[in-house]
Write a protein that holds these residues in place. Structure first.
Motif: not given
Length: 329
Positions: A23, A26, A29, A66, A69-70, A72
Motif C-alpha cells: 500500500s 500503510n 498492507h 494500488w 490505501g483503500t 486498488a
C-alpha cells in the motif's frame, strides 16, 4: 535457525505469484496477484500476519496496483480491468482490453490508471468515466511491462522495444529506444529519484538507464551480469524476474529464478547484499512505503516446464526487515 528479521505470510496463493505490491499509505498492507485467479489482501505485520480478504477473478491475474490505501486495481488473462474496494471487499469491472493485461500502474498526477496489454495498446482509465478509457495509444508491439515515476512512463515491449512518455502529453513518445539487453525483457522498474529506470532480461543481466538524453548523462548508463551460478563446474544463467527501487535511498532489489534476491547500489555499481534460502524462483519483490520492509514472493515460474512444476513447492511470501544494507555507503 530461523532468521529473526523475516517471516512468512499465512495463506499464500495456490499457484504462481505474479506480483506483490505494498500500500502507498500503510506499510503493513500488501496486495498479491496470482495465477490461481485471485488477488489477496494481507496485513503483513509480524504480529497480525493474516489474509484479510480475497478477490476472485475468472482467470490468472498478471498485475495489480494500488490507487490509495483503500482502492486498488487488477488485470490479467481475462482481459478485464477491475477495481478492488478494500473496505467493502467488492470487485467492479472497469473496462477491458482486447487481449491479456500484462501490467498496470496508478498515475497520481493524472488521477488515472494506466494499463498495458498484449493487444498492443496502452490505455488510461478514469473511475468517473464508467469504464471508458480516457486515452488509448497503439504500440508497435505487445506491452510486457510498464512503470511510472512522476510524469515519466516507461514501456517495455516485445522485440526489445522501449518507449518513454510524458503522461501529460501521451499523443507521442518522448523517446523510443531499443533495449541494451539482447534477450526478452523480464522486468522493469523506475528509479525513485526520477532520473531513470532499470530493466532486466531472461539472460541474467540488468541495464541501468537514464531519461536525460544528453551525451553526458547517457555515458553513465551500463549493464551487468547477475543471478548466475556455477553448479558442478557448469555455468547456469537465470532470468531476472523482478526489480524494485527503495523509496528513499534509490538502491534496488533484483529477484531471480535462482531463488535469490540481491540489493544493488546503482551509483557505486556494486551489490550490497544477497538473500538466499528461497526454495522456488523469486517471482516478485516490493519495498513498502517507508522502505523498512521488502516483500519477496517465491513461486514456480515455469522456466523448466511441466517437469519442474511436479517438484516445485507451494508459493510463499516472505516479509524481510531492511537494515543498514539498504543505506548508501
Amino acid at each position: 535457525m530461523a532468521d529473526p528479521t523475516e517471516w512468512t505470510l499465512q495463506s499464500p496463493p495456490f499457484d504462481s505469484i505474479s506480483q506483490v505490491r505494498f500500500s502507498p499509505t500503510n506499510p503493513e498492507h500488501l496486495l498479491v496477484s496470482s495465477w490461481d485467479a485471485t488477488v489477496r489482501f494481507y496485513d503483513s505485520s509480524e504480529i497480525v500476519n493474516e489474509q484479510k480478504t480475497k478477490f476472485d477473478h475468472r482467470a490468472a491475474v498478471l498485475s495489480c496496483c494500488w490507487e490509495n490505501g483503500t482502492s486498488a486495481f487488477s488485470g490479467g488473462l481475462d482481459c478485464t480491468v477491475r477495481h478492488l474496494d478494500i473496505n467493502t471487499e467488492t470487485t467492479t469491472p472497469l473496462g477491458a482490453h482486447d487481449d491479456s493485461i500484462s501490467s498496470m500502474v496508478w498515475s497520481a498526477p493524472q488521477n488515472a490508471l494506466i494499463t498495458g496489454s498484449w493487444d498492443r495498446t496502452v490505455r488510461s482509465w478514469d473511475l468517473r468515466e464508467g469504464g471508458t478509457p480516457q486515452q488509448q495509444q497503439t504500440m508497435p508491439e505487445r506491452v510486457y511491462h510498464l512503470d511510472i515515476v512522476g510524469h515519466m512512463l516507461v514501456l517495455a515491449m516485445a522485440s526489445r522495444l522501449v518507449r518513454i512518455y510524458d503522461t501529460r502529453r501521451m499523443d507521442a513518445p518522448l523517446q523510443e529506444r531499443e533495449s541494451s539487453l539482447k534477450y526478452l525483457t523480464r522486468s522493469l522498474a523506475c528509479m525513485a529519484n526520477g532520473e531513470g529506470y532499470a530493466m532486466a532480461s531472461t539472460e541474467g543481466r540488468i541495464a541501468v538507464e537514464y531519461f536525460d538524453a544528453s551525451p553526458e548523462v547517457q555515458a553513465n548508463k551500463y549493464a551487468f551480469k547477475c543471478h548466475r551460478q556455477a553448479i558442478d563446474g557448469v555455468d547456469h544463467v537465470w532470468p531476472v524476474n523482478a526489480l524494485a527501487f527503495h523509496p528513499t535511498y534509490n538502491m534496488f532489489a533484483s529477484a531471480g529464478s535462482d531463488g535469490t534476491v540481491s540489493i544493488w547500489d546503482p551509483k557505486a555499481k556494486k551489490r550490497l547484499r544477497q538473500f538466499n534460502n528461497f526454495n522456488n524462483a523469486v517471482s516478485s519483490v516490493a519495498f513498502n512505503c517507508d522502505g523498512g520492509r521488502l516483500a519477496i514472493a517465491s513461486s514456480y515460474t515455469w522456466d523448466e516446464g511441466e517437469a519442474g512444476a511436479k517438484t516445485a513447492e507451494r508459493p510463499a511470501i516472505t516479509v524481510k526487515k531492511m537494515g543498514e544494507e539498504i543505506k548508501p555507503k
